[in-house]
Design a protein around this motif. Structure first.
Motif, short mmCIF file in Angstrom:
data_model
loop_
_atom_site.label_atom_id
_atom_site.label_comp_id
_atom_site.label_asym_id
_atom_site.label_seq_id
_atom_site.Cartn_x
_atom_site.Cartn_y
_atom_site.Cartn_z
N LEU A 142 0.83 -1.21 0.00
CA LEU A 142 0.00 0.00 0.00
C LEU A 142 0.86 1.26 0.00
N LEU A 143 1.92 1.26 0.82
CA LEU A 143 2.80 2.43 0.89
C LEU A 143 3.52 2.66 -0.44
N ILE A 144 3.96 1.57 -1.07
CA ILE A 144 4.62 1.70 -2.38
C ILE A 144 3.63 2.25 -3.41
N THR A 200 9.99 -1.03 -13.15
CA THR A 200 10.55 -2.34 -12.86
C THR A 200 10.82 -2.50 -11.37
N TYR A 201 11.38 -1.46 -10.77
CA TYR A 201 11.77 -1.53 -9.36
C TYR A 201 10.54 -1.43 -8.44
N ILE A 202 9.50 -0.77 -8.93
CA ILE A 202 8.23 -0.75 -8.19
C ILE A 202 7.63 -2.16 -8.17
N SER A 212 9.80 -4.57 -6.01
CA SER A 212 9.66 -4.29 -4.58
C SER A 212 8.37 -4.89 -4.03
N MET A 213 7.27 -4.67 -4.75
CA MET A 213 5.99 -5.25 -4.34
C MET A 213 6.05 -6.78 -4.35
N GLY A 225 12.47 -0.26 -4.68
CA GLY A 225 11.23 0.44 -5.01
C GLY A 225 11.10 1.75 -4.26
N VAL A 226 11.52 1.76 -2.99
CA VAL A 226 11.46 2.98 -2.18
C VAL A 226 12.36 4.06 -2.78
#
Length: 259
Positions: free
Chosen positions: A146-148, A211-213, A216-217, A233-234
């Motif tokens: 959710l935060l991402i 890609t990094y989002i 990360s998820m 992702g952060v």
């Protein structure tokens, strides 16, 4: 002064939320499309998870971030559309004549777009659980996802608001959001990076922040608490937000100076 900024931001945010609720068709189609993608991808591509590279991972957990990110693009884009509507109906000009904080005038629609995205993401995750979603990291992993999603939505809302303030045109603002859709598909959208065969697509995926989002998820949903994989992702969100929020702030300053 600080209290006035927060108060003005709150009032403008509430107004934008009420405006959205009065016109539910501004966000329902985007939610339905994201849910449709989730159902189609899970139903049609879930067999890919039998490949050795997936190591038995649940394909639903793999594809869920794609649905969430597509919702982020559509939902957060409402921030720009809200600003354009206020410009076209004269409300933006009237706001400039009031003592309202100029920062709040821009932040209000952006925060409203983030809240809209938060609700959409919750609903999409809920649909995922109905389809049998399993989360390696449990409730904490859901909060991280959710935060991402909210962070990525903030980055996109800043871009959307900046384009709206620059163009002051609904069609141009909407067209400006289309740049983010290719980013979804020039990434590890359907398969892991290792299974991408085209070299040009691997290069595109490497430099693509989406890609990094995704990764990360997926780490939170499938692999567990692997610090560096989560932080990629952060970091991507922090960089994207710094760029897009600065763009929105500069655009707002120019819009205000032009009146």
């Amino acid at each position: 002064m600080g209290n006035n900024v927060w108060k003005d931001t709150w009032l403008i945010t509430v107004r934008n939320i009420k405006t959205t609720l009065r016109n539910p068709f501004s966000f329902i189609p985007n939610l339905m499309i994201s849910a449709f993608f989730l159902l189609v991808y899970e139903g049609g591509l879930s067999g890919i998870s039998q490949l050795p590279t997936f190591e038995g991972a649940n394909y639903l957990a793999f594809i869920l971030p794609v649905s969430i990110v597509s919702a982020a693009i559509g939902g957060a884009g409402g921030a720009g559309q809200g600003i354009v509507k206020d410009i076209e109906n004269g409300f933006f000009s009237r706001l400039l004549l009031t003592p309202a904080s100029r920062l709040a005038i821009v932040l209000g629609p952006i925060i409203a777009g983030m809240l809209q995205l938060f609700i959409q993401t919750l609903l999409i995750i809920g649909i995922g659980f109905l389809l049998g979603l399993e989360v390696k990291t449990g409730f904490g992993g859901i909060l991280f996802v959710l935060l991402i999603a909210i962070g990525w939505g903030l980055a996109f809302a800043g871009y959307s608001a900046g384009v709206a303030l620059r163009t002051k045109n609904a069609q141009a603002a909407q067209a400006g959001t289309f740049i983010f859709f290719p980013l979804i598909f020039l990434s590890t959208t359907f398969v892991p990076y290792e299974l991408i065969e085209a070299q040009w697509l691997k290069v595109a995926a490497t430099i693509n922040p989406t890609t990094y989002i995704f990764e990360s998820m997926r780490t939170a949903l499938i692999d567990g608490w692997i610090f560096w994989d989560l932080m990629q992702g952060v970091i991507a969100i922090v960089i994207a937000c710094a760029i897009t929020i600065t763009f929105a702030a500069v655009s707002a300053k120019k819009a205000v100076s032009r009146g």
